[in-house]
Design a protein around this motif. Structure first.
Motif, mmCIF file in Angstrom:
data_model
loop_
_atom_site.group_PDB
_atom_site.id
_atom_site.type_symbol
_atom_site.label_atom_id
_atom_site.label_comp_id
_atom_site.label_asym_id
_atom_site.label_seq_id
_atom_site.Cartn_x
_atom_site.Cartn_y
_atom_site.Cartn_z
ATOM 1 N N ALA A 192 0.855 -1.188 0.000
ATOM 2 C CA ALA A 192 0.000 0.000 0.000
ATOM 3 C C ALA A 192 0.886 1.231 0.000
ATOM 4 O O ALA A 192 1.455 1.608 1.027
ATOM 5 C CB ALA A 192 -0.917 -0.010 1.213
ATOM 6 N N SER A 193 1.013 1.870 -1.149
ATOM 7 C CA SER A 193 1.895 3.022 -1.294
ATOM 8 C C SER A 193 1.093 4.317 -1.174
ATOM 9 O O SER A 193 0.044 4.464 -1.791
ATOM 10 C CB SER A 193 2.594 2.963 -2.655
ATOM 11 N N SER A 194 1.609 5.248 -0.354
ATOM 12 C CA SER A 194 0.957 6.556 -0.171
ATOM 13 C C SER A 194 -0.519 6.404 0.146
ATOM 14 O O SER A 194 -1.370 7.066 -0.436
ATOM 15 C CB SER A 194 1.141 7.424 -1.420
ATOM 16 N N ALA A 195 -0.826 5.541 1.075
ATOM 17 C CA ALA A 195 -2.212 5.200 1.401
ATOM 18 C C ALA A 195 -2.639 5.877 2.701
ATOM 19 O O ALA A 195 -2.294 5.400 3.794
ATOM 20 C CB ALA A 195 -2.354 3.686 1.527
ATOM 21 N N PRO A 196 -3.411 6.969 2.648
ATOM 22 C CA PRO A 196 -3.779 7.709 3.865
ATOM 23 C C PRO A 196 -4.966 7.091 4.602
ATOM 24 O O PRO A 196 -6.020 7.706 4.747
ATOM 25 C CB PRO A 196 -4.107 9.103 3.324
ATOM 26 N N ILE A 197 -4.799 5.889 5.096
ATOM 27 C CA ILE A 197 -5.903 5.193 5.756
ATOM 28 C C ILE A 197 -6.259 5.790 7.115
ATOM 29 O O ILE A 197 -7.282 5.422 7.702
ATOM 30 C CB ILE A 197 -5.597 3.687 5.926
ATOM 31 N N LEU A 198 -5.445 6.731 7.596
ATOM 32 C CA LEU A 198 -5.702 7.351 8.900
ATOM 33 C C LEU A 198 -6.196 8.800 8.761
ATOM 34 O O LEU A 198 -6.318 9.498 9.768
ATOM 35 C CB LEU A 198 -4.436 7.325 9.753
ATOM 36 N N GLN A 199 -6.517 9.217 7.544
ATOM 37 C CA GLN A 199 -6.901 10.603 7.299
ATOM 38 C C GLN A 199 -8.406 10.806 7.553
ATOM 39 O O GLN A 199 -9.083 11.529 6.835
ATOM 40 C CB GLN A 199 -6.562 10.981 5.852
ATOM 41 N N PHE A 200 -8.920 10.190 8.602
ATOM 42 C CA PHE A 200 -10.353 10.236 8.893
ATOM 43 C C PHE A 200 -10.587 10.649 10.346
ATOM 44 O O PHE A 200 -9.740 10.410 11.214
ATOM 45 C CB PHE A 200 -11.002 8.877 8.619
ATOM 46 N N GLU A 201 -11.746 11.260 10.565
ATOM 47 C CA GLU A 201 -12.120 11.727 11.898
ATOM 48 C C GLU A 201 -10.977 12.545 12.523
ATOM 49 O O GLU A 201 -10.439 13.439 11.880
ATOM 50 C CB GLU A 201 -12.552 10.549 12.762
ATOM 51 N N ASP A 202 -10.589 12.203 13.742
ATOM 52 C CA ASP A 202 -9.556 12.968 14.437
ATOM 53 C C ASP A 202 -8.299 12.135 14.673
ATOM 54 O O ASP A 202 -7.541 12.382 15.602
ATOM 55 C CB ASP A 202 -10.098 13.467 15.781
ATOM 56 N N ILE A 203 -8.063 11.146 13.796
ATOM 57 C CA ILE A 203 -6.934 10.239 14.008
ATOM 58 C C ILE A 203 -5.608 10.971 13.818
ATOM 59 O O ILE A 203 -4.645 10.725 14.543
ATOM 60 C CB ILE A 203 -7.041 9.020 13.072
ATOM 61 N N VAL A 204 -5.531 11.857 12.832
ATOM 62 C CA VAL A 204 -4.350 12.700 12.650
ATOM 63 C C VAL A 204 -4.800 14.156 12.713
ATOM 64 O O VAL A 204 -5.954 14.471 12.433
ATOM 65 C CB VAL A 204 -3.632 12.410 11.311
ATOM 66 N N PRO A 205 -3.911 15.072 13.089
ATOM 67 C CA PRO A 205 -4.292 16.493 13.141
ATOM 68 C C PRO A 205 -4.794 16.970 11.788
ATOM 69 O O PRO A 205 -4.190 16.650 10.745
ATOM 70 C CB PRO A 205 -2.990 17.189 13.541
ATOM 71 N N PRO A 206 -5.864 17.742 11.743
ATOM 72 C CA PRO A 206 -6.443 18.153 10.455
ATOM 73 C C PRO A 206 -5.544 19.057 9.632
ATOM 74 O O PRO A 206 -5.714 19.172 8.420
ATOM 75 C CB PRO A 206 -7.729 18.878 10.863
ATOM 76 N N GLY A 207 -4.568 19.719 10.266
ATOM 77 C CA GLY A 207 -3.672 20.597 9.518
ATOM 78 C C GLY A 207 -2.529 19.891 8.838
ATOM 79 O O GLY A 207 -1.713 20.537 8.159
ATOM 80 N N THR A 208 -2.454 18.575 8.957
ATOM 81 C CA THR A 208 -1.299 17.814 8.478
ATOM 82 C C THR A 208 -1.055 17.990 6.988
ATOM 83 O O THR A 208 0.082 18.235 6.546
ATOM 84 C CB THR A 208 -1.471 16.325 8.802
ATOM 85 N N PHE A 209 -2.096 17.850 6.179
ATOM 86 C CA PHE A 209 -1.930 17.887 4.723
ATOM 87 C C PHE A 209 -1.290 19.187 4.274
ATOM 88 O O PHE A 209 -0.252 19.192 3.597
ATOM 89 C CB PHE A 209 -3.285 17.688 4.041
ATOM 90 N N TYR A 210 -1.884 20.320 4.640
ATOM 91 C CA TYR A 210 -1.377 21.602 4.156
ATOM 92 C C TYR A 210 -0.077 22.010 4.822
ATOM 93 O O TYR A 210 0.703 22.777 4.259
ATOM 94 C CB TYR A 210 -2.439 22.682 4.290
ATOM 95 N N ASP A 211 0.186 21.493 6.006
ATOM 96 C CA ASP A 211 1.491 21.740 6.623
ATOM 97 C C ASP A 211 2.602 21.083 5.806
ATOM 98 O O ASP A 211 3.681 21.670 5.610
ATOM 99 C CB ASP A 211 1.520 21.206 8.054
ATOM 100 N N ILE A 212 2.349 19.863 5.330
ATOM 101 C CA ILE A 212 3.372 19.163 4.551
ATOM 102 C C ILE A 212 3.572 19.833 3.197
ATOM 103 O O ILE A 212 4.708 19.988 2.722
ATOM 104 C CB ILE A 212 3.019 17.676 4.395
ATOM 105 N N VAL A 213 2.475 20.238 2.558
ATOM 106 C CA VAL A 213 2.617 20.998 1.310
ATOM 107 C C VAL A 213 3.462 22.242 1.548
ATOM 108 O O VAL A 213 4.412 22.537 0.805
ATOM 109 C CB VAL A 213 1.240 21.403 0.752
#
Length: 507
Positions: A211-232
């Protein structure tokens, strides 16, 4: 004249911008879930220098609903198959099965060289099935009928897609007298999510999954919601603080310019749009698209996965922004930078905002039902305008456009997510989660080993499922080593499987 991807970001999943502009102004909403689907559905045919892969195109009659006994029409699922290197059923030849994502399956086949290149070594059959409601695999006979309303779209779910894969594999193996042949799953992005979930939901069908680049934890509050745009944002900050700051400052400049009597006309001319902008939102979303896609496709060598891009494209964008002559306005600097994404070849005379040739309604539907990925943008760490996640507005958009309410907790109910470490350690095995930390979706994936058989392969400089792409002479050593580690793990799964079969036979 260029017909380039539509950049208007609708408000399906997650992102409502709380504007830092005056109360009378507003900033467009961004939605990172859109990027997952749109990134994967461009129908380009391969990357620069990608070799042609040989396959036969076939079709399989699938049940529209695997979980009821209603008398519904079947649909033809397209799949691509290659058996020229397959060892055959007598030698338990493996089957490499790519879990098709939200787009034309030929595009995924052309951009997943890893599977094709290692299949001969393992004497494996290769199968690329198409995801229902995408490409040619349309229920009700056509795209128009399949996408007509909520009733006809009701069977566009991850659960139904996985059941399609399970039925297809089972029937193919039966027809080939290959019931004992082991199946290894592959997938990138949403396809990687499907590969991981399928290994967990159908362990009797596949022995393992990459499973490559598979964001299976990008739901509910499992990871901080700002993660995506912080990495960009970090991708641009890493290259140049001044580049990062110029982009961060540009949103206010765009909004202020748009308030002038001739502001939209000036912005249209500066950014060379074919038609006059109707709002600053359209421009801001067009730019946000480019920055996020650049982060995902920040590969170390030239590629045309989305657009023709140079190697390390963010570096080139920041070079354009930073090295503009003294006195160049912020808006002109931004245009020069974003042109690396939208017009690197220099062939585009003007840009269209209202062109959506890739049909993203399928992913929008999924985002309005199951794929609810809360995302936000931080005032301090993001180069995008700050905003908080607002589920209420997303729900309203989905009601207005599809007459459905999202189910933000369904994916974690169906596939898990909370307490994933213990759950995977206890109930899972033989899954590789591969990620590059340049990829904004890596923040929603599994980044540490869970057990001896559920392994995380993380590379500091990798981008969106780079490991699944074809090998090139420009591959850095760390990428070569990552792929070698994946091959070694897959070989271990197969050796163990064959060892058990031989033991059973000898008894």
């Amino acid at each position: 004249m260029a017909n380039l991807p539509k950049a208007t970001l609708s408000v399906l999943i997650s992102l409502t911008l709380l504007s830092f502009f005056p109360a009378t102004l507003s900033f467009p909403r961004l939605r990172s879930s859109r990027f997952l689907g749109k990134f994967s559905s461009f129908n380009n045919k391969g990357s620069l220098g990608a070799p042609p892969y040989r396959y036969e195109t076939r079709y399989f009659d699938q049940n529209l609903d695997h979980f009821s006994f209603s008398d519904l029409p079947k649909f033809r699922q397209r799949y691509l198959i290659n058996t020229e290197h397959w060892a055959g059923p007598d030698q338990l030849g493996p089957i490499f099965f790519y879990c098709g994502n939200e787009g034309d399956i030929e595009w995924f086949a052309a951009n997943t060289g890893f599977v094709w290149e290692f299949a001969p070594r393992f004497r494996a059959m290769v199968i690329f099935p198409e995801h229902r409601y995408y490409g040619e695999s349309m229920p009700y006979g056509s795209h128009e009928e399949a996408y007509k309303n909520a009733s006809t779209l009701a069977h566009l779910t991850a659960e139904q897609a996985l059941a399609d894969f399970a039925v297809l594999i089972t029937e193919l193996k039966k027809n080939l007298s290959a019931q004992a042949c082991p199946v290894v799953l592959f997938g990138g992005s949403y396809g990687g999510m499907l590969a991981a979930w399928m290994r967990l939901k159908y362990p009797h069908i596949a022995i393992g999954a990459l499973a490559s680049s598979a964001p299976i934890l990008q739901f509910e509050d499992i990871v901080p919601p700002g993660t995506f745009y912080d990495i960009v944002s970090n991708g641009f900050r890493r290259e140049s603080i001044s580049c990062f700051n110029t982009i961060k400052d540009s949103w206010d400049v765009i909004e202020s310019e748009g308030q002038k009597s001739n502001g939209l006309a000036n912005l249209t001319e500066t950014f060379r749009f074919c038609k006059k902008l109707e709002s600053t939102d359209d421009l801001s979303n067009w730019l946000s698209d480019a920055y996020s896609y650049l982060a995902m496709a920040n590969y170390p060598y030239p590629a045309d996965f989305l657009m023709p891009l140079p190697g390390n494209p963010i570096k080139e964008v920041c070079r354009k922004i930073d090295n503009s002559p003294n006195g160049t306005s912020i808006l002109q600097r931004i245009f020069e930078g974003v042109s690396v994404y939208y017009n690197y070849t220099g062939n585009a005379g003007c840009f269209n905002l209202d062109d959506d040739p890739h049909g993203m309604n399928g992913w929008n539907w999924q985002a309005c039902t199951e794929m609810v990925m809360p995302t936000s943008s931080s005032r301090n760490t993001s180069m995008f305008p700050p905003y908080d996640y607002n589920y209420t507005s997303e729900e309203q958009w989905c009601l207005e456009n599809y007459h459905v309410k999202p189910r933000p907790t369904w994916i974690t109910t169906e596939f898990g997510g909370h307490g994933f470490k213990k759950a995977l350690e206890t109930f899972g095995s033989n899954i590789i989660f591969s990620n590059g930390l340049l990829d904004p979706w890596s923040g929603g994936s599994v980044l540490e080993d869970i057990s001896e058989t559920i392994v995380a392969l993380v590379t500091e400089k990798g981008a969106h499922h780079l490991d699944l792409r074809s090998a090139t002479t420009g591959d850095p050593d760390w990428l070569v080593e990552q792929r070698a580690a994946e091959v070694k793990l897959i070989k271990g799964w197969l050796d163990k499987y064959h060892g058990r079969k031989r033991t059973a036979f000898d008894m």
